[in-house]
Scaffold this motif. Structure first.
Motif, PDB file in Angstrom:
ATOM      1  N   CYS A 246       0.813  -1.231   0.000  1.00  0.00           N
ATOM      2  CA  CYS A 246       0.000   0.000   0.000  1.00  0.00           C
ATOM      3  C   CYS A 246       0.843   1.276   0.000  1.00  0.00           C
ATOM      4  O   CYS A 246       0.316   2.365  -0.192  1.00  0.00           O
ATOM      5  CB  CYS A 246      -0.940   0.005   1.213  1.00  0.00           C
ATOM      6  N   LEU A 247       2.119   1.138   0.243  1.00  0.00           N
ATOM      7  CA  LEU A 247       2.978   2.330   0.200  1.00  0.00           C
ATOM      8  C   LEU A 247       3.301   2.754  -1.220  1.00  0.00           C
ATOM      9  O   LEU A 247       3.680   3.908  -1.462  1.00  0.00           O
ATOM     10  CB  LEU A 247       4.286   2.049   0.961  1.00  0.00           C
TER      11      LEU A 247
ATOM     12  N   ARG B  95      -1.544   3.227  -3.484  1.00  0.00           N
ATOM     13  CA  ARG B  95      -1.974   4.116  -2.402  1.00  0.00           C
ATOM     14  C   ARG B  95      -3.034   5.105  -2.868  1.00  0.00           C
ATOM     15  O   ARG B  95      -3.938   5.453  -2.119  1.00  0.00           O
ATOM     16  CB  ARG B  95      -0.742   4.852  -1.856  1.00  0.00           C
TER      17      ARG B  95
ATOM     18  N   ALA C 129      -5.834   0.109  -2.482  1.00  0.00           N
ATOM     19  CA  ALA C 129      -5.378   0.180  -1.081  1.00  0.00           C
ATOM     20  C   ALA C 129      -6.491  -0.255  -0.138  1.00  0.00           C
ATOM     21  O   ALA C 129      -6.276  -1.041   0.796  1.00  0.00           O
ATOM     22  CB  ALA C 129      -4.917   1.593  -0.748  1.00  0.00           C
TER      23      ALA C 129
ATOM     24  N   TRP D 127      -3.591   9.924   2.488  1.00  0.00           N
ATOM     25  CA  TRP D 127      -3.165   8.881   1.559  1.00  0.00           C
ATOM     26  C   TRP D 127      -2.431   7.731   2.262  1.00  0.00           C
ATOM     27  O   TRP D 127      -1.978   6.812   1.596  1.00  0.00           O
ATOM     28  CB  TRP D 127      -2.265   9.474   0.486  1.00  0.00           C
ATOM     29  N   HIS D 128      -2.274   7.794   3.538  1.00  0.00           N
ATOM     30  CA  HIS D 128      -1.471   6.770   4.204  1.00  0.00           C
ATOM     31  C   HIS D 128      -2.252   5.977   5.253  1.00  0.00           C
ATOM     32  O   HIS D 128      -1.661   5.292   6.073  1.00  0.00           O
ATOM     33  CB  HIS D 128      -0.245   7.413   4.872  1.00  0.00           C
TER      34      HIS D 128
END
Length: 505
Positions: free
Chosen positions: A18-19, A24, A29, A106-107
């Motif tokens: 997912c990074l 992402r 994701a 986004w993380h």
């Protein structure tokens, strides 16, 4: 591949995937994160079923035997904690996806998976250094999750959270260094043997390391007076992230139970039951501080955060007695405390969304979207958090009161639990009447959008788990008693990890 490694390996792989920017920034994701959480839940269920018969399983990474290599250990206690984490994670992730919280940055998904990696690793590891490593993994992920969605208040509280936990991590490392210096091992089973055989000259240093280690675990569990980081952190972050954080304090509780009973238990000589002297009064004061905070809170997330402190204090009162019956009561109450705290945070988030306000002040206002269903959810969450019948919190508190009746501190324990329950009822009733009764008249908030029916599902799911814990209280308490018998049987744990032939250790 050993099934025991799945709850650690799968989130590690998915978090790394997912990074990558293309994943992402796409819906992949979300899909990967949901798939990973489901796989973890299935593996946790299988591990729970395999541990039910009392078997203690081990997995040696790289086939390096204990105590020299890294070993993962599965027993009833760790299986219960991994399953609880998986169930909570699925509810919180479902809420985040359905409400769109995960798209406010986004993380979110890589951080969420790293958080699961750290939590599951902490519950399954068999040595102190890897417990430290997994603590760091989950804390680093929690820093990012706490700031998810951004905001000046959140950033300000986040800096304090980072500083407090950096101090805790430093003390953790010092404590581990002291214990390694004296015993020459970091494997918990091996350390349990060496502490029991330690010479009188080594006892003061072991005692210092033990007390420092317990202070770090108490910090993680938000035990008074080390609780001040929790209200600011949980009240400033988004409510669904705070719901996931309900399990963080239980990592501290788990560590206190595991390390104290195994390493610093009755065979530890002068170090035996090292934290017992100060942990019980600190737990009693935590109940008072938590539920007075509930009564005094003017914001819903602050109220929920103080409720978590009070509930964890109730749990730690039973733990700090370090008697099998009280520990059994604590293990029944532990999942209830976690699920009830998480449910209260999710309901808080839904109320804030229903009111179409960015703030969560406890003040009367116009009727808002989903008010009828939210009032029912809030009532159920309040009953659970206060420990009222018919839900499992009432049963858990009765078990704790019964188990501590013969203790010399019983008047203080009973007074704290009953007084804390009374304060919780007052605080939660005040909040409920302000939110729903005094807001029942008038026109709907202008521009308020109706809540989609699906956003209620995770909160109802947590309530269903609480109801199941109530309906199946008998089997659940039997499991808790069997777990206590297992964790107090230090020899069985040591044999499982080191083998019956320990000539090479």
């Amino acid at each position: 591949m050993n099934l025991m490694i799945v709850p650690i390996l799968v989130p590690a792989i998915i978090a790394a995937l997912c990074l990558f920017r293309p994943i992402r920034l796409s819906r992949w994701a979300r899909r990967l994160s949901l798939g990973s959480t489901l796989v973890i839940l299935i593996s946790a269920l299988l591990l729970f079923l395999s541990a039910r018969d009392g078997t203690i399983s081990t997995y040696e990474l790289g086939d390096w035997p204990a105590p020299f290599g890294i070993v993962m250990v599965l027993d009833r206690l760790s299986a219960m904690m991994v399953l609880l984490t998986s169930l909570l994670a699925l509810a919180v992730l479902g809420h985040a996806v359905m409400t769109g919280l995960d798209r406010r940055g986004w993380h979110f998904h890589p951080l969420f998976q790293f958080q699961l990696l750290g939590l599951n690793g902490a519950f399954l590891t068999g040595d102190l250094f890897n417990l430290f490593v997994f603590f760091e993994v989950l804390l680093i992920a929690s820093y990012g999750l706490m700031l998810h969605g951004q905001g000046a208040e959140r950033l300000h509280a986040g800096v304090k959270y980072v500083v407090v936990n950096l101090v805790g991590s430093t003390l953790f490392l010092i404590a581990v260094g002291i214990l390694y210096g004296v015993t020459g091992t970091l494997n918990m089973a091996d350390m349990a043997q060496r502490v029991a055989e330690a010479s009188p000259g080594d006892q003061p240093l072991i005692r210092a390391g033990a007390q420092l280690l317990m202070a770090v675990f108490a910090l993680k569990a938000a035990l008074l007076p080390l609780h001040l980081w929790l209200p600011q952190t949980y009240a400033r972050t988004s409510a669904p992230v705070a719901a996931l954080f309900a399990i963080l304090t239980k990592v501290g509780v788990y560590s206190i139970l595991r390390v104290t009973i195994l390493i610093f238990g009755e065979d530890a000589g002068a170090v035996a039951w090292a934290p017992a002297g100060w942990m019980l009064p600190a737990s009693i004061l935590s109940i008072a501080a938590g539920f007075i905070g509930v009564l005094a809170a003017r914001r819903m997330r602050v109220l929920s955060a103080f409720a978590v402190i009070g509930s964890t204090g109730t749990l730690l009162v039973a733990v700090s007695v370090f008697e099998p019956a009280a520990t059994s009561a604590a293990l029944y109450y532990l999942p209830h405390s976690t699920l009830a705290g998480a449910m209260l945070f999710l309901v808080t988030d839904l109320i804030v969304r229903g009111r179409s306000e960015g703030e969560d002040w406890l003040r009367p206002g116009a009727p808002f979207a989903g008010m009828a269903q939210l009032s029912a959810l809030f009532l159920l969450a309040a009953i659970a958090m206060a420990g009222l019948p018919p839900l499992s919190g009432f049963i858990g508190k009765l078990l704790i009161l019964d188990a501590t009746a013969a203790n010399h501190a019983a008047p203080w324990i009973w007074g704290a639990i009953l007084g804390g329950t009374f304060l919780a009822i007052l605080g939660l009733a005040r909040a409920g009447s302000t939110l729903f009764w005094k807001s029942a008249d008038g026109e709907m908030i202008p521009g308020a959008k109706a809540l989609q029916p699906r956003v209620f599902v995770p909160a109802w799911g947590l309530f269903a788990l609480l109801a199941a814990l109530t309906v199946f209280a008998g089997p659940a308490s039997d499991y808790a008693e069997a777990t206590v018998q297992q964790i107090y049987d230090r020899g069985a744990y040591i044999d499982a990890v080191l083998g019956t032939d320990r000539s090479g250790s």
